[in-house]
Design a protein around this motif. Structure first.
Motif, short mmCIF file in Angstrom:
data_model
loop_
_atom_site.label_atom_id
_atom_site.label_comp_id
_atom_site.label_asym_id
_atom_site.label_seq_id
_atom_site.Cartn_x
_atom_site.Cartn_y
_atom_site.Cartn_z
N SER A 28 41.00 54.88 40.06
CA SER A 28 41.68 53.93 38.98
C SER A 28 42.17 52.72 39.73
O SER A 28 43.04 52.38 39.57
N SER A 29 41.30 52.43 40.93
CA SER A 29 41.79 51.32 41.63
C SER A 29 41.29 50.06 41.03
O SER A 29 40.53 50.03 40.18
N ALA A 30 41.94 48.87 41.38
CA ALA A 30 41.41 47.51 40.69
C ALA A 30 40.16 47.23 40.87
O ALA A 30 39.42 46.83 40.06
N ALA A 31 39.42 47.64 42.19
CA ALA A 31 38.11 47.33 42.42
C ALA A 31 37.15 48.14 41.42
O ALA A 31 36.28 47.59 40.91
N ALA A 32 37.71 49.25 41.25
CA ALA A 32 36.72 50.38 40.43
C ALA A 32 36.91 49.78 39.25
O ALA A 32 35.94 49.88 38.20
N ARG A 33 38.11 49.49 38.46
CA ARG A 33 38.10 48.90 37.06
C ARG A 33 37.35 47.66 36.98
O ARG A 33 36.42 47.54 35.91
N ARG A 34 37.28 46.62 37.86
CA ARG A 34 36.42 45.59 37.92
C ARG A 34 34.92 45.96 37.71
O ARG A 34 34.12 45.18 36.98
N GLU A 35 34.53 46.90 38.53
CA GLU A 35 33.28 47.41 38.65
C GLU A 35 32.67 48.06 37.24
O GLU A 35 31.93 47.53 36.89
#
Length: 132
Positions: free
Chosen positions: A20-27
């Motif tokens: 649930s990191s920001a990079a994972a959500r953006r991806e």
């Protein structure tokens, strides 16, 4: 928040296992957007698709082509027009409601004046008794 509404029951179970990191959500968002545009789910979250940044074109003009300064008279005239426009939107009280509200305020203020005057007299007698 809206991610929950877009996901099916199988995708909601997989969500708990995903980071649930920001990079994972953006991806995930970018892969969903590309899947919607492509019409199929071939470019799913595990496809490794990266998001590219495109040029935005020319910069936005600061004042949309208007002149630099506006006359103070125009500013005042615009302000007055906006005041009149806002006053037209006001729901004015009826005469009866206005009289009722005025009486409520006058009674309340009279009670507070009597209370403060009573405290003033009480403290004045207390000071005279203490130091008198």
């Amino acid at each position: 928040m809206s991610d929950d509404r877009e996901q099916g029951p199988d995708e909601q179970q997989d969500k708990a296992a995903q980071p649930s990191s920001a990079a994972a959500r953006r991806e995930r968002r970018s892969s969903r957007a590309s899947a919607r545009q492509g019409g199929d789910r071939a470019g799913g979250p595990d496809s490794g698709a990266t998001r590219t940044t495109e040029s935005k074109g020319r910069p936005t003009p600061s004042r949309d082509g208007r002149k630099g300064r506006v006359s103070p008279f125009r500013k005042v005239w615009r302000f007055l027009r906006e005041v009149v426009a806002e006053l037209r939107k006001v729901i004015w009280p009826t005469r009866r409601a206005l009289i009722t509200y005025t009486l409520v305020v006058l009674v309340f203020v009279s009670i507070l004046v009597a209370f403060v005057a009573g405290l003033d007299v009480l403290f004045a007698k207390g000071v005279l008794w203490l130091f008198g």
